[in-house]
Write a protein that holds these residues in place. Structure first.
Motif, PDB file in Angstrom:
ATOM      1  N   SER A  17       0.860  -1.162  -0.273  1.00 51.55           N
ATOM      2  CA  SER A  17       0.027   0.089  -0.149  1.00 51.55           C
ATOM      3  C   SER A  17       0.748   1.174  -0.080  1.00 51.55           C
ATOM      4  O   SER A  17       2.003   1.339   0.431  1.00 51.55           O
ATOM      5  CB  SER A  17      -0.992   0.015   1.251  1.00 51.55           C
ATOM      6  N   LEU A  18       0.142   2.242  -0.491  1.00 50.01           N
ATOM      7  CA  LEU A  18       0.807   3.592  -0.528  1.00 50.01           C
ATOM      8  C   LEU A  18      -0.109   4.788  -0.339  1.00 50.01           C
ATOM      9  O   LEU A  18      -1.383   4.453  -0.624  1.00 50.01           O
ATOM     10  CB  LEU A  18       1.642   3.975  -1.867  1.00 50.01           C
ATOM     11  N   ARG A  19       0.145   5.748   0.240  1.00 48.36           N
ATOM     12  CA  ARG A  19      -0.840   6.931   0.341  1.00 48.36           C
ATOM     13  C   ARG A  19      -0.097   8.041  -0.280  1.00 48.36           C
ATOM     14  O   ARG A  19       0.827   8.288   0.149  1.00 48.36           O
ATOM     15  CB  ARG A  19      -1.310   7.098   1.782  1.00 48.36           C
ATOM     16  N   LEU A  20      -0.849   8.527  -1.458  1.00 51.64           N
ATOM     17  CA  LEU A  20      -0.432   9.733  -1.949  1.00 51.64           C
ATOM     18  C   LEU A  20      -1.066  10.971  -1.244  1.00 51.64           C
ATOM     19  O   LEU A  20      -2.414  11.041  -0.994  1.00 51.64           O
ATOM     20  CB  LEU A  20      -0.537   9.931  -3.525  1.00 51.64           C
ATOM     21  N   SER A  21      -0.269  12.075  -1.296  1.00 51.97           N
ATOM     22  CA  SER A  21      -0.896  13.321  -0.826  1.00 51.97           C
ATOM     23  C   SER A  21      -0.699  14.316  -1.802  1.00 51.97           C
ATOM     24  O   SER A  21       0.193  14.320  -2.346  1.00 51.97           O
ATOM     25  CB  SER A  21      -0.432  13.764   0.584  1.00 51.97           C
ATOM     26  N   CYS A  22      -1.764  15.228  -2.057  1.00 54.55           N
ATOM     27  CA  CYS A  22      -1.533  16.596  -2.785  1.00 54.55           C
ATOM     28  C   CYS A  22      -1.945  17.634  -1.896  1.00 54.55           C
ATOM     29  O   CYS A  22      -3.377  17.821  -1.708  1.00 54.55           O
ATOM     30  CB  CYS A  22      -2.230  16.396  -4.074  1.00 54.55           C
ATOM     31  N   ALA A  23      -1.136  18.501  -1.779  1.00 54.02           N
ATOM     32  CA  ALA A  23      -1.482  19.923  -0.910  1.00 54.02           C
ATOM     33  C   ALA A  23      -1.576  21.013  -2.020  1.00 54.02           C
ATOM     34  O   ALA A  23      -0.335  21.227  -2.539  1.00 54.02           O
ATOM     35  CB  ALA A  23      -0.565  19.675   0.156  1.00 54.02           C
ATOM     36  N   ASP A  24      -2.513  22.035  -1.805  1.00 54.18           N
ATOM     37  CA  ASP A  24      -2.515  23.072  -2.660  1.00 54.18           C
ATOM     38  C   ASP A  24      -1.937  24.393  -1.666  1.00 54.18           C
ATOM     39  O   ASP A  24      -2.599  24.802  -0.768  1.00 54.18           O
ATOM     40  CB  ASP A  24      -3.770  23.525  -3.182  1.00 54.18           C
ATOM     41  N   GLN A  43       2.383   5.553 -22.509  1.00 60.37           N
ATOM     42  CA  GLN A  43       1.103   5.667 -22.443  1.00 60.37           C
ATOM     43  C   GLN A  43       0.516   6.941 -22.326  1.00 60.37           C
ATOM     44  O   GLN A  43       1.221   7.668 -22.010  1.00 60.37           O
ATOM     45  CB  GLN A  43       0.842   4.731 -20.968  1.00 60.37           C
ATOM     46  N   GLU A  44      -0.840   6.785 -22.712  1.00 62.09           N
ATOM     47  CA  GLU A  44      -1.320   8.230 -22.417  1.00 62.09           C
ATOM     48  C   GLU A  44      -1.801   8.380 -20.813  1.00 62.09           C
ATOM     49  O   GLU A  44      -1.824   7.433 -20.177  1.00 62.09           O
ATOM     50  CB  GLU A  44      -2.646   8.403 -23.089  1.00 62.09           C
ATOM     51  N   ARG A  45      -1.963   9.666 -20.651  1.00 59.68           N
ATOM     52  CA  ARG A  45      -2.020  10.143 -19.224  1.00 59.68           C
ATOM     53  C   ARG A  45      -3.857   9.684 -19.022  1.00 59.68           C
ATOM     54  O   ARG A  45      -4.630   9.857 -19.825  1.00 59.68           O
ATOM     55  CB  ARG A  45      -2.267  11.533 -18.944  1.00 59.68           C
ATOM     56  N   GLU A  46      -4.039   8.841 -17.898  1.00 53.87           N
ATOM     57  CA  GLU A  46      -5.623   8.593 -17.797  1.00 53.87           C
ATOM     58  C   GLU A  46      -5.884   8.772 -16.066  1.00 53.87           C
ATOM     59  O   GLU A  46      -5.101   8.591 -15.293  1.00 53.87           O
ATOM     60  CB  GLU A  46      -5.448   6.937 -18.024  1.00 53.87           C
ATOM     61  N   LEU A  47      -7.216   8.821 -15.910  1.00 46.92           N
ATOM     62  CA  LEU A  47      -7.698   9.159 -14.851  1.00 46.92           C
ATOM     63  C   LEU A  47      -7.756   8.043 -13.947  1.00 46.92           C
ATOM     64  O   LEU A  47      -8.002   7.017 -14.127  1.00 46.92           O
ATOM     65  CB  LEU A  47      -9.247   9.636 -14.846  1.00 46.92           C
ATOM     66  N   VAL A  48      -7.237   8.282 -12.643  1.00 46.89           N
ATOM     67  CA  VAL A  48      -7.305   7.246 -11.528  1.00 46.89           C
ATOM     68  C   VAL A  48      -8.420   7.559 -10.635  1.00 46.89           C
ATOM     69  O   VAL A  48      -9.158   6.393 -10.268  1.00 46.89           O
ATOM     70  CB  VAL A  48      -5.958   7.455 -10.651  1.00 46.89           C
ATOM     71  N   ALA A  49      -8.536   8.699  -9.858  1.00 50.93           N
ATOM     72  CA  ALA A  49      -9.501   9.092  -9.344  1.00 50.93           C
ATOM     73  C   ALA A  49      -9.726  10.516  -9.212  1.00 50.93           C
ATOM     74  O   ALA A  49      -8.908  11.237  -9.113  1.00 50.93           O
ATOM     75  CB  ALA A  49      -9.464   8.482  -7.848  1.00 50.93           C
ATOM     76  N   GLU A  50     -10.835  10.940  -8.769  1.00 51.11           N
ATOM     77  CA  GLU A  50     -11.168  12.094  -8.641  1.00 51.11           C
ATOM     78  C   GLU A  50     -12.499  12.441  -7.513  1.00 51.11           C
ATOM     79  O   GLU A  50     -13.117  11.577  -7.082  1.00 51.11           O
ATOM     80  CB  GLU A  50     -11.563  12.970  -9.698  1.00 51.11           C
ATOM     81  N   ILE A  51     -12.247  13.626  -6.773  1.00 47.91           N
ATOM     82  CA  ILE A  51     -13.325  13.986  -5.839  1.00 47.91           C
ATOM     83  C   ILE A  51     -13.837  15.366  -6.275  1.00 47.91           C
ATOM     84  O   ILE A  51     -12.778  16.490  -6.492  1.00 47.91           O
ATOM     85  CB  ILE A  51     -12.924  13.699  -4.373  1.00 47.91           C
ATOM     86  N   THR A  52     -15.203  15.592  -6.207  1.00 50.16           N
ATOM     87  CA  THR A  52     -15.657  16.876  -6.582  1.00 50.16           C
ATOM     88  C   THR A  52     -15.771  17.818  -5.411  1.00 50.16           C
ATOM     89  O   THR A  52     -15.756  17.186  -4.371  1.00 50.16           O
ATOM     90  CB  THR A  52     -17.011  16.707  -7.292  1.00 50.16           C
ATOM     91  N   THR A  68      -8.843   4.540  -2.504  1.00 51.05           N
ATOM     92  CA  THR A  68      -9.911   5.533  -1.998  1.00 51.05           C
ATOM     93  C   THR A  68      -9.269   6.803  -2.060  1.00 51.05           C
ATOM     94  O   THR A  68      -8.297   7.092  -1.642  1.00 51.05           O
ATOM     95  CB  THR A  68     -10.025   4.984  -0.578  1.00 51.05           C
ATOM     96  N   ILE A  69     -10.259   7.617  -2.503  1.00 47.46           N
ATOM     97  CA  ILE A  69      -9.629   9.151  -2.683  1.00 47.46           C
ATOM     98  C   ILE A  69     -10.481   9.892  -1.551  1.00 47.46           C
ATOM     99  O   ILE A  69     -11.704   9.476  -1.262  1.00 47.46           O
ATOM    100  CB  ILE A  69      -9.784   9.658  -3.993  1.00 47.46           C
ATOM    101  N   SER A  70      -9.724  10.819  -0.896  1.00 52.08           N
ATOM    102  CA  SER A  70     -10.314  11.694   0.405  1.00 52.08           C
ATOM    103  C   SER A  70      -9.616  13.035   0.298  1.00 52.08           C
ATOM    104  O   SER A  70      -8.671  13.374  -0.391  1.00 52.08           O
ATOM    105  CB  SER A  70     -10.260  10.828   1.574  1.00 52.08           C
ATOM    106  N   ARG A  71     -10.460  13.945   1.115  1.00 52.19           N
ATOM    107  CA  ARG A  71      -9.857  15.107   1.215  1.00 52.19           C
ATOM    108  C   ARG A  71      -9.849  15.872   2.457  1.00 52.19           C
ATOM    109  O   ARG A  71     -10.649  15.405   3.254  1.00 52.19           O
ATOM    110  CB  ARG A  71     -10.736  16.116   0.069  1.00 52.19           C
ATOM    111  N   LEU A  80      -4.944  10.016  -1.716  1.00 61.41           N
ATOM    112  CA  LEU A  80      -5.168   8.795  -2.664  1.00 61.41           C
ATOM    113  C   LEU A  80      -4.620   7.618  -1.725  1.00 61.41           C
ATOM    114  O   LEU A  80      -3.104   7.452  -1.860  1.00 61.41           O
ATOM    115  CB  LEU A  80      -4.763   8.752  -3.837  1.00 61.41           C
ATOM    116  N   GLN A  81      -5.315   6.835  -1.110  1.00 59.83           N
ATOM    117  CA  GLN A  81      -5.058   5.443  -0.359  1.00 59.83           C
ATOM    118  C   GLN A  81      -4.903   4.334  -1.634  1.00 59.83           C
ATOM    119  O   GLN A  81      -6.041   4.098  -2.004  1.00 59.83           O
ATOM    120  CB  GLN A  81      -6.024   5.353   0.699  1.00 59.83           C
TER     121      GLN A  81
END
Length: 115
Positions: A17-24, A43-52, A68-71, A80-81
């Motif tokens: 497992s890995l958990r990615l973080s993205c901070a603005d 390869q082309e860029r492809e969507l993994v997960a998004e949250i609105t 699992t995506i969360s915010r 992104l877990q």
């Protein structure tokens, strides 16, 4: 100004497992969606997960039930877990933030799944 800073990538064995973080760090709180794309070599860029902004989540078919995506709104961060990772998940994972006036990207973080 949007500044997306990703972290959490690395080398993991299959099944791990890995958990990615993205901070603005630019602290733009309003957005349409935030999430992750991936791009493997050749390869082309492809969507993994998004949250609105309303909390709706969307996943690529190949990650369902494993990612699992969360915010955290207070930290202006999306996570992104990733569980049960397989070698085909190896790629650069790029965070994005979609605003009314454009889409912004982070520089990406490498995820390598290998024994």
């Amino acid at each position: 100004q949007v500044r997306l800073v990703e972290s959490g990538g690395g080398l993991v064995q299959p099944g791990g497992s890995l958990r990615l973080s993205c901070a603005d760090s630019g602290r733009i709180f309003r957005f349409n969606a935030m999430g992750w794309y991936r791009q493997a070599p050749g390869q082309e860029r492809e969507l993994v997960a998004e949250i609105t902004s309303s909390g709706t989540t969307n996943y690529a078919d190949w990650v369902k039930d494993r990612f699992t995506i969360s915010r955290d709104n207070a930290k202006n961060t999306v996570y992104l877990q990733m569980n049960s990772l397989k070698p085909d998940a190896t790629a650069v994972y790029l965070c994005y933030k979609d605003l009314e006036y454009g889409t912004f990207w982070g520089q990406g973080t490498q995820v390598t799944v290998s024994s």
